[in-house]
Motif scaffolding. Structure first.
Motif, PDB file in Angstrom:
ATOM      1  N   GLY A 154      -5.737   6.510  -4.825  1.00 15.55           N
ATOM      2  CA  GLY A 154      -7.176   6.504  -5.065  1.00 15.55           C
ATOM      3  C   GLY A 154      -7.522   7.086  -6.427  1.00 15.55           C
ATOM      4  N   ALA A 155      -8.669   6.699  -6.955  1.00  8.38           N
ATOM      5  CA  ALA A 155      -9.057   7.134  -8.296  1.00  8.38           C
ATOM      6  C   ALA A 155      -9.164   8.655  -8.397  1.00  8.38           C
ATOM      7  N   SER A 156      -9.711   9.298  -7.366  1.00 12.05           N
ATOM      8  CA  SER A 156      -9.841  10.762  -7.401  1.00 12.05           C
ATOM      9  C   SER A 156      -8.473  11.430  -7.446  1.00 12.05           C
ATOM     10  N   THR A 157      -7.526  10.925  -6.645  1.00 13.23           N
ATOM     11  CA  THR A 157      -6.172  11.490  -6.627  1.00 13.23           C
ATOM     12  C   THR A 157      -5.507  11.349  -7.987  1.00 13.23           C
ATOM     13  N   ILE A 158      -5.568  10.149  -8.554  1.00  6.50           N
ATOM     14  CA  ILE A 158      -4.966   9.903  -9.873  1.00  6.50           C
ATOM     15  C   ILE A 158      -5.577  10.834 -10.913  1.00  6.50           C
ATOM     16  N   THR A 159      -6.887  10.972 -10.878  1.00  3.89           N
ATOM     17  CA  THR A 159      -7.581  11.828 -11.844  1.00  3.89           C
ATOM     18  C   THR A 159      -7.133  13.273 -11.733  1.00  3.89           C
ATOM     19  N   GLU A 160      -7.014  13.774 -10.509  1.00  6.05           N
ATOM     20  CA  GLU A 160      -6.628  15.175 -10.322  1.00  6.05           C
ATOM     21  C   GLU A 160      -5.189  15.411 -10.763  1.00  6.05           C
ATOM     22  N   LEU A 161      -4.313  14.442 -10.513  1.00  8.83           N
ATOM     23  CA  LEU A 161      -2.937  14.541 -11.011  1.00  8.83           C
ATOM     24  C   LEU A 161      -2.917  14.603 -12.534  1.00  8.83           C
ATOM     25  N   GLU A 162      -3.768  13.812 -13.164  1.00  8.33           N
ATOM     26  CA  GLU A 162      -3.794  13.755 -14.624  1.00  8.33           C
ATOM     27  C   GLU A 162      -4.343  15.038 -15.234  1.00  8.33           C
ATOM     28  N   VAL A 163      -5.468  15.512 -14.715  1.00  7.28           N
ATOM     29  CA  VAL A 163      -6.115  16.690 -15.309  1.00  7.28           C
ATOM     30  C   VAL A 163      -5.240  17.931 -15.162  1.00  7.28           C
ATOM     31  N   ILE A 164      -4.637  18.109 -13.986  1.00  8.00           N
ATOM     32  CA  ILE A 164      -3.742  19.259 -13.782  1.00  8.00           C
ATOM     33  C   ILE A 164      -2.404  19.027 -14.479  1.00  8.00           C
ATOM     34  N   GLY A 165      -1.954  17.762 -14.488  1.00  3.35           N
ATOM     35  CA  GLY A 165      -0.674  17.421 -15.111  1.00  3.35           C
ATOM     36  C   GLY A 165       0.472  17.515 -14.124  1.00  3.35           C
ATOM     37  N   ARG A 166       0.495  16.599 -13.139  1.00  6.34           N
ATOM     38  CA  ARG A 166       1.549  16.609 -12.130  1.00  6.34           C
ATOM     39  C   ARG A 166       2.094  15.194 -11.895  1.00  6.34           C
ATOM     40  N   PRO A 167       3.429  15.082 -11.762  1.00 10.20           N
ATOM     41  CA  PRO A 167       4.042  13.780 -11.505  1.00 10.20           C
ATOM     42  C   PRO A 167       3.880  13.395 -10.038  1.00 10.20           C
ATOM     43  N   ALA A 168       3.966  12.098  -9.761  1.00 12.93           N
ATOM     44  CA  ALA A 168       3.763  11.672  -8.373  1.00 12.93           C
ATOM     45  C   ALA A 168       4.503  10.385  -8.061  1.00 12.93           C
ATOM     46  N   MET A 169       4.918  10.288  -6.810  1.00 11.89           N
ATOM     47  CA  MET A 169       5.299   9.014  -6.221  1.00 11.89           C
ATOM     48  C   MET A 169       4.031   8.465  -5.560  1.00 11.89           C
ATOM     49  N   ILE A 170       3.565   7.332  -6.025  1.00 16.36           N
ATOM     50  CA  ILE A 170       2.316   6.774  -5.537  1.00 16.36           C
ATOM     51  C   ILE A 170       2.608   5.598  -4.610  1.00 16.36           C
ATOM     52  N   VAL A 171       2.036   5.662  -3.404  1.00 11.59           N
ATOM     53  CA  VAL A 171       2.154   4.575  -2.424  1.00 11.59           C
ATOM     54  C   VAL A 171       0.748   4.026  -2.196  1.00 11.59           C
ATOM     55  N   PRO A 172       0.332   2.990  -2.933  1.00 10.66           N
ATOM     56  CA  PRO A 172      -1.045   2.491  -2.806  1.00 10.66           C
ATOM     57  C   PRO A 172      -1.367   2.019  -1.394  1.00 10.66           C
ATOM     58  N   LEU A 173      -2.590   2.255  -0.975  1.00 12.86           N
ATOM     59  CA  LEU A 173      -3.061   1.783   0.323  1.00 12.86           C
ATOM     60  C   LEU A 173      -3.141   0.263   0.297  1.00 12.86           C
ATOM     61  N   PRO A 174      -2.370  -0.450   1.120  1.00 14.51           N
ATOM     62  CA  PRO A 174      -2.330  -1.909   1.040  1.00 14.51           C
ATOM     63  C   PRO A 174      -3.655  -2.589   1.364  1.00 14.51           C
ATOM     64  N   THR A 175      -4.492  -1.911   2.158  1.00  9.70           N
ATOM     65  CA  THR A 175      -5.751  -2.519   2.573  1.00  9.70           C
ATOM     66  C   THR A 175      -6.929  -2.153   1.669  1.00  9.70           C
ATOM     67  N   ALA A 176      -6.676  -1.455   0.568  1.00  7.82           N
ATOM     68  CA  ALA A 176      -7.762  -1.092  -0.345  1.00  7.82           C
ATOM     69  C   ALA A 176      -8.414  -2.351  -0.907  1.00  7.82           C
ATOM     70  N   ALA A 177      -9.722  -2.340  -1.047  1.00  6.60           N
ATOM     71  CA  ALA A 177     -10.462  -3.506  -1.526  1.00  6.60           C
ATOM     72  C   ALA A 177      -9.916  -3.995  -2.854  1.00  6.60           C
ATOM     73  N   ASP A 178      -9.673  -5.306  -2.934  1.00  9.96           N
ATOM     74  CA  ASP A 178      -9.151  -5.939  -4.150  1.00  9.96           C
ATOM     75  C   ASP A 178      -7.833  -5.329  -4.619  1.00  9.96           C
ATOM     76  N   ASN A 179      -7.149  -4.650  -3.695  1.00  7.76           N
ATOM     77  CA  ASN A 179      -5.869  -4.003  -4.013  1.00  7.76           C
ATOM     78  C   ASN A 179      -5.999  -3.072  -5.222  1.00  7.76           C
ATOM     79  N   HIS A 180      -7.149  -2.399  -5.323  1.00 11.01           N
ATOM     80  CA  HIS A 180      -7.410  -1.591  -6.520  1.00 11.01           C
ATOM     81  C   HIS A 180      -6.467  -0.400  -6.637  1.00 11.01           C
ATOM     82  N   GLN A 181      -5.995   0.152  -5.503  1.00 11.06           N
ATOM     83  CA  GLN A 181      -5.081   1.285  -5.609  1.00 11.06           C
ATOM     84  C   GLN A 181      -3.762   0.884  -6.275  1.00 11.06           C
TER      85      GLN A 181
END
Length: 374
Positions: free
Chosen positions: A276-303
């Motif tokens: 999600g956009a909020s999660t990505i933003t918080e990872l970026e601002v704090i500066g943390r690496p992540a394994m991201i598993v996008p939600l498959p049912t997110a609208a327009d596959n935006h995740q």
């Protein structure tokens, strides 16, 4: 008394900006941040939302108005008709509010609840700025985009943007608790590996039922270093606790909710989460690496697009849930945990993507439009 009247008169001469969005936290946090930045620049601010927007109360002096609104997505024909009627009623209410409040500009921060107020502003020929959180322009913003003066985005590129409307990446405004931890020093402790696993309110079952199999396949010497903190649905907690009893983790903390998420993000060596956009933003601002598993049912596959941009810049690693392979993922995780230098580099890349002043940049753009500079 005379001084109070003078202050009230002065306040009324300040330009009014309306901020509008839905009542969910993912929309409320950036709306609050933008509103706060506008107040700091000397504007008056009003907030328009739907019936869920009662949470918007942290900024003194910001009046809240509610319009009829309901999502038309993923519903029966009957519910779509009801929702469409509510949006129409909300639009009429919005036009009345525009004439009453006479705003200099309206900011739409996404979601169906922003639709009536933004449409009303466009009908009344009031300038509109749209903020898009995700890397794919949302459905409400897609309909509203053609009448916008400017679209400010969190990602670049943002897919489905109309070609003729000006747009600029300002980033996603983060909550104050995250901004306070901007670019926190990444821990180089090699004897402890802190993993933070969370899936938000949707789709967390994947992290409780499938991802633990990955952790079970790690070498014992790695498992013994891991301190895992994991969010899980209440119905999954018992299963997780039983499963993790067979893994010699250093420490395990499982809960359905954490009220200290900014602290947990700061302490983590690696985050495993949705995109999600909020999660990505918080990872970026704090500066943390992540394994991201996008939600498959997110609208327009935006995740998926959010995660792809984050990972393509070297800040993380993308896992496609539909193609999830336990053995391959376990091997990848093992390689990462055995090379903390790679995690540290990814943490730096995450912060390099960040836009910690997103709200201030948005407020500056709005100010320039009102002053006729854009």
């Amino acid at each position: 008394m005379q001084q109070s009247q003078k202050n009230n008169k002065t306040n009324k001469t300040k330009p009014l900006v309306i901020v509008t969005t839905g009542g969910s936290g993912g929309h409320i946090f950036p709306a609050e941040s933008i509103s706060e930045a506008l107040l700091e620049k000397g504007f008056r601010v009003a907030f328009i939302t739907d019936k869920r927007g009662g949470a918007f109360h942290s900024l003194p002096g910001v009046e809240t108005y509610r319009l009829a609104a309901e999502s038309v997505a993923r519903r029966s024909i009957f519910h779509k008709l009801v929702a469409t009627f509510k949006l129409f009623v909300g639009g009429i209410q919005g036009i009345h509010l525009m004439y009453k409040l006479k705003p200099a500009l309206v900011v739409g921060v996404g979601g169906y609840a922003s639709f009536p107020a933004v449409i009303a502003a466009q009908v009344c020929r009031i300038p509109v700025v749209l903020h898009e959180q995700n890397a794919v322009l949302g459905r409400a913003n897609r309909v509203l985009a053609s009448g916008a003066k400017m679209i400010v985005t969190s990602f670049s590129p943002t897919l489905l943007l109309p070609e003729k409307i000006p747009h600029i990446r300002v980033g996603m405004p983060a909550r104050p608790q995250i901004r306070e931890r901007e670019n926190t020093v990444y821990s180089t402790d090699k004897e402890t590996i802190k993993l933070l696993v969370f899936g938000g309110s949707q789709g967390a079952t994947f992290f409780s039922r499938k991802f633990p199999e990955v952790l079970a396949k790690l070498p014992r010497e790695l498992q013994e270093k891991i301190v895992i903190t994991q969010q899980a649905r209440p119905e999954d907690i018992g299963f997780l606790e039983d499963f993790y009893q067979n893994i010699p983790f250093k420490k395990v903390t499982i809960s359905s909710f954490f009220d200290n998420m900014p602290d947990l993000l700061t302490q983590a060596h690696l985050v495993i989460s949705r995109g999600g956009a909020s999660t990505i933003t918080e990872l970026e601002v704090i500066g943390r690496p992540a394994m991201i598993v996008p939600l498959p049912t997110a609208a327009d596959n935006h995740q998926m697009e959010n995660a792809r941009q984050f990972c393509d810049d070297g800040a993380g690693w993308l896992i496609n849930e539909k193609m999830f392979d336990v053995d391959k993922t376990a091997l990848r995780l093992k390689e990462l945990l055995e090379t903390p230098e790679a995690l540290q580099v990814a943490a730096t890349q995450a912060y390099n993507r960040s836009k910690p002043n997103a709200a201030l940049e948005t407020a500056e753009i709005i100010s320039n439009i009102i002053k006729g500079k854009k």
